[in-house]
Design an enzyme around this catalytic site. Structure first.
Site, PDB file in Angstrom:
ATOM      1  N   LYS A 235       0.912  -1.294  -0.035  1.00  9.36           N
ATOM      2  CA  LYS A 235      -0.052   0.060  -0.029  1.00  9.36           C
ATOM      3  C   LYS A 235       0.896   1.359  -0.238  1.00  9.36           C
ATOM      4  CE  LYS A 235      -1.729  -1.078   3.886  1.00  9.36           C
ATOM      5  NZ  LYS A 235      -1.240  -2.355   4.184  1.00  9.36           N
TER       6      LYS A 235
ATOM      7  N   ARG B 176      -9.155   1.147   9.876  1.00  5.17           N
ATOM      8  CA  ARG B 176      -8.760  -0.386  10.038  1.00  5.17           C
ATOM      9  C   ARG B 176      -9.706  -0.794  10.856  1.00  5.17           C
ATOM     10  NH1 ARG B 176      -2.696   0.617   9.463  1.00  5.17           N
ATOM     11  NH2 ARG B 176      -1.591  -1.317   9.956  1.00  5.17           N
TER      12      ARG B 176
ATOM     13  N   ARG C 139      11.347  -5.973   4.241  1.00  4.29           N
ATOM     14  CA  ARG C 139      11.388  -4.339   4.105  1.00  4.29           C
ATOM     15  C   ARG C 139      12.324  -3.634   4.896  1.00  4.29           C
ATOM     16  NH1 ARG C 139       5.484  -1.947   5.114  1.00  4.29           N
ATOM     17  NH2 ARG C 139       5.387  -3.498   6.903  1.00  4.29           N
TER      18      ARG C 139
ATOM     19  N   ARG D  36      11.726  -1.761  10.221  1.00  6.20           N
ATOM     20  CA  ARG D  36      10.789  -1.403  11.210  1.00  6.20           C
ATOM     21  C   ARG D  36      10.624  -2.203  12.574  1.00  6.20           C
ATOM     22  NH1 ARG D  36       5.291   0.144   8.164  1.00  6.20           N
ATOM     23  NH2 ARG D  36       4.723  -0.965   9.709  1.00  6.20           N
TER      24      ARG D  36
ATOM     25  N   ARG E  48       0.410  -8.725  13.769  1.00  4.58           N
ATOM     26  CA  ARG E  48      -0.258  -7.529  12.982  1.00  4.58           C
ATOM     27  C   ARG E  48      -1.282  -8.206  12.107  1.00  4.58           C
ATOM     28  NH1 ARG E  48       4.640  -5.013  10.603  1.00  4.58           N
ATOM     29  NH2 ARG E  48       3.311  -3.724   9.552  1.00  4.58           N
TER      30      ARG E  48
END
Ligand code: ADP
Ligand code: AMP
Length: 222
Positions: free
Chosen positions: A17, A92, A131, A164, A175
């Site tokens: 996203k 969310r 990531r 992260r 998550r």
């Protein structure tokens, strides 16, 4: 006058996203509103909000709706949001979506266009574990699929690339569970209103970009 538009990028963590939202927002001249980025910014500045949300994000839970909505309402009241925006990672929960409906209505916006990023779980794990993010400008890379030219260094501003803290496997599990439990029901909510455009987000970055543009341009004509 240009059409006002509210765009929502919906999908699990690691679906791509943010990668698409940065590009699409820039090319459509709309602000990119990532609630995750806003919280990370508050944490790095050590604000009261940052201190409140830090432990929640580190566990992989969602931040309470009232804190999210207060921050979003403040952001939407700024002049750059007058003609539209691209939400990435918001709403969310059904409660956030419902409050957003009221905000859009009161600001004279039509119903949002919601793009659902659909990706298999094995790809999500690869994307999240690989990531890396620039510590200066927030540019997004992936050690497997979208590496920087020099390892660990951002191509754009030379910033250090970091992982992260919530991309560690044990937090990612939480998550993904939060996504399934609290965010996935939003697909039904928006589909029932005819607002949902599902795209195959498992393809490469360019191909996904084309699919997003197609969905946005199709919606503009309708
Ligand atoms: P999200 O904002 O949905 O959590 P990101 O945009 O940060 O996801 O992307 C997660 C990771 O996957 C990043 O490392 C990014 O470079 C990589 N990525 C994004 N889109 C693609 C894609 N289409 N194919 C392969 N890797 C991708
Ligand atoms: P993201 O950058 O979108 O992956 O978000 C990172 C984390 O920020 C999430 O795991 C949540 O803890 C928090 N967060 C971001 N956006 C929201 C939201 N709309 N509602 C609740 N929590 C959020």
């Amino acid at each position: 006058m240009a059409l006002k538009r509210a765009v929502i990028f919906l999908g699990p963590p690691g679906a791509g996203k943010g990668t698409q939202a940065k590009q699409i927002a820039q090319s459509y001249g709309l602000p990119h509103l990532s609630t995750g980025d806003m919280f990370r910014d508050a944490i790095s500045r050590g604000t009261e909000l940052g201190n409140m949300v830090k432990p929640i994000m580190e566990r992989g839970d969602l931040v309470p709706d009232d804190l999210v909505m207060k921050m979003v309402e403040e952001r939407l009241s700024r002049p750059d949001c007058a003609q539209g925006f691209v939400f990435d990672g918001f709403p969310r929960t059904l409660a956030q979506a419902s409050v957003l409906d009221g905000i859009l209505k009161s600001r004279g916006f039509p119903k949002p266009l919601v793009i659902d990023f659909v990706v298999s779980e094995d790809k999500l794990m690869r994307r999240v574990s690989g990531r890396r993010t620039c510590s200066i400008g927030g540019e997004i890379y992936n050690i497997y699929d979208a590496p920087s030219k020099i390892e660990g260094i951002c191509d754009v501003d030379g910033g250090k690339l970091v992982q992260r803290p919530d991309d560690r496997p044990e937090v990612v599990k939480e998550r993904l569970a939060a996504y399934e439990r609290q965010t996935k029901p939003l697909t039904d909510y928006y589909r029932a209103q005819g607002l949902l455009e599902a795209i195959d987000a498992g393809a490469g970055v360019q191909e996904v970009n084309r699919a997003v543009r197609q969905a946005l341009n199709g919606a503009r004509r309708s």
